[in-house]
Design a protein around this motif. Structure first.
Motif, PDB file in Angstrom:
ATOM      1  N   TYR A 244       0.856  -1.183   0.000  1.00 42.46           N
ATOM      2  CA  TYR A 244       0.000   0.000   0.000  1.00 42.46           C
ATOM      3  C   TYR A 244       0.895   1.236   0.000  1.00 42.46           C
ATOM      4  CZ  TYR A 244      -4.495  -2.311   0.793  1.00 42.46           C
ATOM      5  OH  TYR A 244      -5.647  -3.056   0.640  1.00 42.46           O
ATOM      6  N   PRO A 249      -2.603  14.116   2.807  1.00 44.79           N
ATOM      7  CA  PRO A 249      -3.951  14.672   2.606  1.00 44.79           C
ATOM      8  C   PRO A 249      -3.983  15.551   1.350  1.00 44.79           C
ATOM      9  CG  PRO A 249      -3.235  14.967   4.871  1.00 44.79           C
ATOM     10  CD  PRO A 249      -2.038  14.497   4.113  1.00 44.79           C
ATOM     11  N   PRO A 327      -1.121   8.627   7.588  1.00 40.01           N
ATOM     12  CA  PRO A 327      -2.298   9.143   6.886  1.00 40.01           C
ATOM     13  C   PRO A 327      -3.026   8.014   6.166  1.00 40.01           C
ATOM     14  CG  PRO A 327      -0.323   9.628   5.631  1.00 40.01           C
ATOM     15  CD  PRO A 327       0.133   8.994   6.912  1.00 40.01           C
ATOM     16  N   ARG A 328      -3.940   8.358   5.298  1.00 39.08           N
ATOM     17  CA  ARG A 328      -4.712   7.332   4.603  1.00 39.08           C
ATOM     18  C   ARG A 328      -3.820   6.503   3.675  1.00 39.08           C
ATOM     19  NH1 ARG A 328      -6.969   9.151  -0.569  1.00 39.08           N
ATOM     20  NH2 ARG A 328      -5.925  11.076  -1.217  1.00 39.08           N
ATOM     21  N   THR A 329      -4.250   5.294   3.422  1.00 44.33           N
ATOM     22  CA  THR A 329      -3.478   4.380   2.583  1.00 44.33           C
ATOM     23  C   THR A 329      -4.330   3.910   1.418  1.00 44.33           C
ATOM     24  OG1 THR A 329      -4.172   2.492   3.905  1.00 44.33           O
ATOM     25  CG2 THR A 329      -2.098   3.565   4.522  1.00 44.33           C
ATOM     26  N   ARG A 373      -9.332  -4.831   7.251  1.00 42.34           N
ATOM     27  CA  ARG A 373      -9.562  -4.861   5.802  1.00 42.34           C
ATOM     28  C   ARG A 373     -10.299  -6.144   5.420  1.00 42.34           C
ATOM     29  NH1 ARG A 373      -6.519  -0.819   3.552  1.00 42.34           N
ATOM     30  NH2 ARG A 373      -4.716  -0.087   4.759  1.00 42.34           N
TER      31      ARG A 373
END
Length: 393
Positions: A244, A249, A327-329, A373
């Motif tokens: 990933y 952001p 942060p988001r992946t 997940r």
């Protein structure tokens, strides 16, 4: 004791118990004791039963037979005596809290032990109600053998025989690239190993000195930057997962995946120059047709976490190996995989422990995927040819 009675020599006895010869010698010395009336007597390199040992042999055989019956019923190779004591104490008191008082343990600790024992046995042992616990059907089937085992152990205890799990290899050193919550407790409770765990950095292209001096190593095998396994070591993949990318952001991504080429214009965060993470990122990006602009080289530690939290760069990680504060992946579109590998010195107690460790890491990984997940876990299980480690049990 039974092996000595059968005339088994040390190498055969070690193989019979699945232990190294050093571990077997330690237990034989304990049975020789330091008093005037031991269970075994040593002559040269051979061990023989004393009169006291022959008197105890009947109880030893009963305990071994009852333990083997329990192992066959629940499908395990080894039955720790402390598991037997926990199960019988809980059943005898009718509650976790009562058994905790009896055993002198905190209630949460004993409750966690019961859960681990049930997981190890692969079945529910207790039916829990607001008023306490009762035996589940699987435990009802085990009870006759457990009671025979308890009776035999009580007879052995009366002889003063050392109260020790005979399969306990001591002083194994495990070197890990990551910290795994609960690993030490699980090793001691379920695999019956007294270990020292060290979390170390493994930065270069070869095994670090700490790895070479350890009994077992756990490390990440990164794409296009694999570690060469030294001669005389065995390895096994505990699990592998898709790579990933950690995105700052504001970086827009169309769809559920992102191609490496889409990240060519971003600043990158890797491990220190020359580390496997650094080399892996360079190799993976170059294979995709560009050289990454590595601006930060501090993936682990406070500075790396600060960079990730600030969203100043992109970085590669695994599906579940995501640093705290990240942060988001988003999953990479390319088939890039991260593997977690267990290596060990074969031929001794490390072999059995490493095999258990592979299974434990795989089980923990499956649980993390199921929690974090679930859609990815379903996808991997739907492709057993491409992802053979995720077959549904």
């Amino acid at each position: 004791m039974l092996g000595v009675a059968d005339g088994a020599e040390l190498p055969a006895l070690a193989q019979r118990l699945g232990l190294g010869e050093t571990a077997v010698r330690k237990r034989l010395r304990r049975l020789c004791g330091s008093g005037a009336n031991p269970w075994l007597r040593r002559t040269g390199t051979d061990y023989h039963l004393t009169d006291r040992g022959r008197d105890a042999l009947g109880a030893v055989g009963e305990a071994a037979a009852a333990g083997a019956a329990v192992c066959d019923l629940v499908g395990v190779d080894v039955l720790p005596m402390r598991h037997v004591r926990v199960v019988t104490a809980v059943l005898g008191s009718g509650s976790i809290s009562g058994a905790a008082r009896q055993l002198g343990l905190p209630q949460p600790s004993l409750s966690a032990q019961v859960t681990r024992i049930e997981r190890r046995f692969g079945t529910e042992l207790f039916q829990r109600t607001p008023g306490g616990v009762s035996a589940a059907p699987a435990l009802v089937e085990l009870l006759p053998h457990l009671r025979l085992l308890e009776k035999a152990l009580s007879r052995l205890s009366a002889t003063g025989m050392p109260d020790d799990d005979p399969t306990l290899p001591c002083d194994l050193e495990v070197v890990c690239e990551f910290g795994f919550a609960g690993l030490l407790d699980a090793l001691r409770e379920e695999a019956m190993v007294d270990v020292q765990q060290h979390i170390v950095s493994i930065p270069g292209p070869d095994w670090a000195p700490q790895m070479l001096s350890a009994d077992i190593c756990v490390y990440a095998d990164l794409p296009l930057a694999s570690l060469a396994v030294p001669a005389g070591w065995d390895t096994a993949v505990a699990f592998e997962e898709p790579a990933y990318v950690l995105l700052p952001p504001g970086v827009g991504v169309d769809g559920e995946t992102v191609a490496l080429r889409e990240l060519a214009g971003h600043d990158w965060l890797t491990g220190p120059a020359g580390s496997r993470n650094h080399r892996s990122v360079l190799a993976v990006c170059r294979a995709a047709g560009f050289a990454p602009r590595v601006r930060f080289t501090a993936l682990n530690g406070p500075s790396g976490r600060h960079i990730l939290q600030e969203g100043a760069a992109v970085a590669l990680t695994g599906a579940t190996l995501i640093p705290a504060g990240a942060p988001r992946t988003v999953r990479l579109a390319e088939d890039v995989r991260v593997k977690v590998v267990v290596g060990w010195r074969p031929g001794g107690p490390a072999t059995t422990t490493a095999g258990w460790l592979v299974r434990w890491l795989r089980g923990q990984h499956l649980r993390r995927l199921a929690e974090r997940r679930p859609e990815l876990l379903a996808e991997l299980r739907a492709d057993p040819a491409g992802w053979p480690g995720y077959a549904q049990d």
